[in-house]
Design an enzyme around this catalytic site. Structure first.
Site, PDB file in Angstrom:
ATOM      1  N   SER A 294       0.664  -1.241   0.075  1.00  0.00           N
ATOM      2  CA  SER A 294      -0.029  -0.256   0.045  1.00  0.00           C
ATOM      3  C   SER A 294       0.842   1.359  -0.100  1.00  0.00           C
ATOM      4  O   SER A 294       1.769   1.211   0.778  1.00  0.00           O
ATOM      5  CB  SER A 294      -0.924   0.041   1.273  1.00  0.00           C
ATOM      6  OG  SER A 294      -1.594   1.225   1.314  1.00  0.00           O
ATOM      7  N   LYS A 295       0.402   2.211  -0.693  1.00  0.00           N
ATOM      8  CA  LYS A 295       1.179   3.598  -0.805  1.00  0.00           C
ATOM      9  C   LYS A 295       0.538   4.559   0.164  1.00  0.00           C
ATOM     10  O   LYS A 295       1.216   5.530   0.266  1.00  0.00           O
ATOM     11  CB  LYS A 295       0.981   4.174  -2.142  1.00  0.00           C
ATOM     12  CG  LYS A 295       1.610   3.194  -3.138  1.00  0.00           C
ATOM     13  CD  LYS A 295       1.601   3.874  -4.572  1.00  0.00           C
ATOM     14  CE  LYS A 295       1.763   3.021  -5.687  1.00  0.00           C
ATOM     15  NZ  LYS A 295       2.996   2.005  -5.705  1.00  0.00           N
ATOM     16  N   SER A 296      -0.525   4.265   0.798  1.00  0.00           N
ATOM     17  CA  SER A 296      -1.208   5.005   1.663  1.00  0.00           C
ATOM     18  C   SER A 296      -0.291   5.370   2.922  1.00  0.00           C
ATOM     19  O   SER A 296      -0.391   6.672   3.162  1.00  0.00           O
ATOM     20  CB  SER A 296      -2.639   4.564   2.311  1.00  0.00           C
ATOM     21  OG  SER A 296      -3.591   4.430   1.362  1.00  0.00           O
TER      22      SER A 296
ATOM     23  N   LYS B  60     -14.237  -3.078   1.685  1.00  0.00           N
ATOM     24  CA  LYS B  60     -15.201  -1.846   1.486  1.00  0.00           C
ATOM     25  C   LYS B  60     -16.435  -2.188   1.823  1.00  0.00           C
ATOM     26  O   LYS B  60     -17.267  -1.517   2.467  1.00  0.00           O
ATOM     27  CB  LYS B  60     -15.004  -1.481   0.215  1.00  0.00           C
ATOM     28  CG  LYS B  60     -13.568  -0.284  -0.198  1.00  0.00           C
ATOM     29  CD  LYS B  60     -13.357   0.259  -1.473  1.00  0.00           C
ATOM     30  CE  LYS B  60     -12.045   0.757  -1.462  1.00  0.00           C
ATOM     31  NZ  LYS B  60     -11.933   1.407  -2.868  1.00  0.00           N
TER      32      LYS B  60
ATOM     33  N   ALA C 100     -19.452  -2.237 -14.300  1.00  0.00           N
ATOM     34  CA  ALA C 100     -20.644  -2.076 -13.121  1.00  0.00           C
ATOM     35  C   ALA C 100     -20.456  -2.699 -12.048  1.00  0.00           C
ATOM     36  O   ALA C 100     -21.384  -3.249 -11.353  1.00  0.00           O
ATOM     37  CB  ALA C 100     -21.906  -2.684 -14.105  1.00  0.00           C
ATOM     38  N   GLY C 101     -19.297  -2.884 -11.615  1.00  0.00           N
ATOM     39  CA  GLY C 101     -18.991  -3.439 -10.186  1.00  0.00           C
ATOM     40  C   GLY C 101     -18.954  -2.313  -9.064  1.00  0.00           C
ATOM     41  O   GLY C 101     -19.338  -1.361  -9.304  1.00  0.00           O
TER      42      GLY C 101
ATOM     43  N   ALA D 221     -16.223  -0.619  -8.034  1.00  0.00           N
ATOM     44  CA  ALA D 221     -15.676   0.654  -8.411  1.00  0.00           C
ATOM     45  C   ALA D 221     -16.273   1.532  -9.138  1.00  0.00           C
ATOM     46  O   ALA D 221     -16.202   2.889  -8.903  1.00  0.00           O
ATOM     47  CB  ALA D 221     -14.286   0.005  -9.305  1.00  0.00           C
TER      48      ALA D 221
ATOM     49  N   GLY E  35      -4.763   6.203 -12.695  1.00  0.00           N
ATOM     50  CA  GLY E  35      -5.469   6.464 -11.436  1.00  0.00           C
ATOM     51  C   GLY E  35      -4.645   6.709 -10.399  1.00  0.00           C
ATOM     52  O   GLY E  35      -5.240   6.951  -9.346  1.00  0.00           O
TER      53      GLY E  35
HETATM   54  P1  ATR Z   1     -14.686  -3.619  -8.463  1.00  0.00           P
HETATM   55  O1  ATR Z   1     -14.835  -3.471  -7.013  1.00  0.00           O
HETATM   56  O2  ATR Z   1     -13.177  -3.677  -8.829  1.00  0.00           O
HETATM   57  O3  ATR Z   1     -15.446  -2.998  -9.338  1.00  0.00           O
HETATM   58  P2  ATR Z   1     -16.378  -6.148  -9.218  1.00  0.00           P
HETATM   59  O4  ATR Z   1     -17.415  -5.689  -8.264  1.00  0.00           O
HETATM   60  O5  ATR Z   1     -15.833  -7.567  -9.221  1.00  0.00           O
HETATM   61  O6  ATR Z   1     -14.949  -5.337  -9.028  1.00  0.00           O
HETATM   62  O7  ATR Z   1     -16.469  -5.712 -10.605  1.00  0.00           O
HETATM   63  C1  ATR Z   1     -15.504  -5.796 -11.706  1.00  0.00           C
HETATM   64  C2  ATR Z   1     -15.779  -5.252 -12.850  1.00  0.00           C
HETATM   65  O8  ATR Z   1     -15.025  -5.464 -14.063  1.00  0.00           O
HETATM   66  C3  ATR Z   1     -17.274  -5.720 -13.733  1.00  0.00           C
HETATM   67  O9  ATR Z   1     -17.959  -4.539 -14.130  1.00  0.00           O
HETATM   68  C4  ATR Z   1     -17.109  -6.674 -14.551  1.00  0.00           C
HETATM   69  O10 ATR Z   1     -17.623  -7.023 -15.764  1.00  0.00           O
HETATM   70  P3  ATR Z   1     -19.012  -8.207 -15.559  1.00  0.00           P
HETATM   71  O11 ATR Z   1     -20.228  -7.493 -14.427  1.00  0.00           O
HETATM   72  O12 ATR Z   1     -19.444  -8.476 -16.739  1.00  0.00           O
HETATM   73  O13 ATR Z   1     -18.461  -9.340 -14.818  1.00  0.00           O
HETATM   74  C5  ATR Z   1     -15.504  -6.327 -15.125  1.00  0.00           C
HETATM   75  N1  ATR Z   1     -14.644  -7.138 -15.569  1.00  0.00           N
HETATM   76  C6  ATR Z   1     -13.834  -7.925 -14.974  1.00  0.00           C
HETATM   77  N2  ATR Z   1     -12.960  -8.651 -16.076  1.00  0.00           N
HETATM   78  C7  ATR Z   1     -13.259  -8.350 -17.146  1.00  0.00           C
HETATM   79  C8  ATR Z   1     -13.026  -8.764 -18.432  1.00  0.00           C
HETATM   80  N3  ATR Z   1     -11.965  -9.350 -18.678  1.00  0.00           N
HETATM   81  N4  ATR Z   1     -13.264  -7.756 -19.647  1.00  0.00           N
HETATM   82  C9  ATR Z   1     -14.476  -6.883 -19.218  1.00  0.00           C
HETATM   83  N5  ATR Z   1     -14.863  -6.614 -18.094  1.00  0.00           N
HETATM   84  C10 ATR Z   1     -14.426  -7.095 -17.027  1.00  0.00           C
END
Ligand code: ATR
Length: 274
Positions: free
Chosen positions: A15-17, A66, A128-129, A131, A239
């Site tokens: 961690s860089k924090s 988180k 859509a996760g 982040a 980022g």
């Molecule tokens: P985070 O908290 O980092 O957002 P997450 O909730 O697991 O982690 O979400 C990961 C995101 O990256 C999702 O939008 C995922 O797409 P899906 O919902 O279709 O799974 C996306 N993602 C992960 N690997 C990917 C890949 N190889 N190509 C495109 N999208 C990817």
């Protein structure tokens, strides 16, 4: 005695924090000690109570805690409630105050460090996760012309857009659904780079003068930045600025003082190399 803060994560060794907050403390004259602490994957609650018992005043929270921090908070800021996740905890009078500074960090980096105002921009958010969810309300607060959330699974993007419909109309769908549209700002919040994979983005996605922003960072260009540059993005950023800015916002929450980030960011960049 100095006021004690830390960052919890698993893993946490790199961690860089701690370095960022030590620099902020020195620059603002705040008497603060900030450590990195490893918590067991199933031991976050215990780690927090041990830290509070040891006199800890606040903590940052990173992967994978988180959502645990969100659930453990006895009070949530509006932006943390919206994000569904907490990256900044404050311990006060037996209460656990949960906040989320990630979205503010992203928006500050884009507007202040990269000189890219959000007002009137057409924004595409990839992923859509968690982040992605954490930055939507702060992006909408910048009054863009439009926001489109695109994701590998289009349904997940649509569900996420619906969760913010009370703030603004947000378009959503799979990557193919962006075909024929162009955007002034494209933000990568997917985990695709972690898997070393590119994204199936349509050509002509980037409007003239567009900024491509990757929430990830590393030595040199990230895979998304390379792809964006090759597809015509005028500007690309990683980022690292978001990392510095979310930390500055957490420092403000705890100490009431907002540190300057320019020197810290330059030092982080120099250490990363590339
Ligand atoms: P985070 O908290 O980092 O957002 P997450 O909730 O697991 O982690 O979400 C990961 C995101 O990256 C999702 O939008 C995922 O797409 P899906 O919902 O279709 O799974 C996306 N993602 C992960 N690997 C990917 C890949 N190889 N190509 C495109 N999208 C990817």
């Amino acid at each position: 005695m100095s006021d004690l803060y830390c960052v919890f994560g698993n893993p946490i060794a790199h961690s860089k924090s701690p370095a960022i907050h030590a620099a902020f403390a020195a620059a603002t004259g705040q008497d603060v000690v900030y450590e990195a602490r490893l918590a067991a994957v199933d031991g976050f609650k215990q780690a927090i109570s041990d830290f509070v018992a040891a006199g800890g005043k606040g903590a940052n929270v990173t992967v994978p805690f988180k959502e645990d921090a969100f659930r453990l908070s006895t009070q949530l800021s509006e932006r943390a409630a919206r994000a569904g996740a907490v990256n900044t905890l404050t311990f006060k009078g037996g209460e656990i105050l949960g906040d989320n500074t990630d979205g503010a960090g992203l928006v500050n980096d884009i507007i202040c460090n990269l000189n890219c105002p959000l007002a009137g921009k057409r924004i595409l958010l990839l992923g859509a996760g968690g982040a992605s969810r954490g930055v939507i309300a702060p992006l909408l607060a910048g009054k863009p012309a439009s926001l489109f959330i695109a994701n590998r699974s289009g349904e997940k993007a649509e569900a996420l857009a619906a969760a913010f419909a009370d703030i603004a109309a947000v378009d959503a769908g799979n990557f193919a659904k962006t075909t024929g549209r162009s955007f002034d700002l494209v933000i990568n919040a997917t985990a695709a780079s972690l898997a070393g994979e590119g994204l199936p983005l349509p050509t002509c996605l980037f409007a003239s003068g567009a900024l491509a922003y990757d929430m990830m960072y590393g030595k040199g260009e990230t895979p998304f930045m390379t792809q964006a540059r090759e597809q015509g993005a005028a500007f690309c950023a990683d980022g690292l600025g978001m990392l510095a800015e979310q930390a500055a916002e957490a420092f403000l929450v705890w100490r009431g003082v907002r540190p300057e980030t320019a020197q810290v960011l330059a030092d982080l960049r120099a250490k990363l190399g590339g």
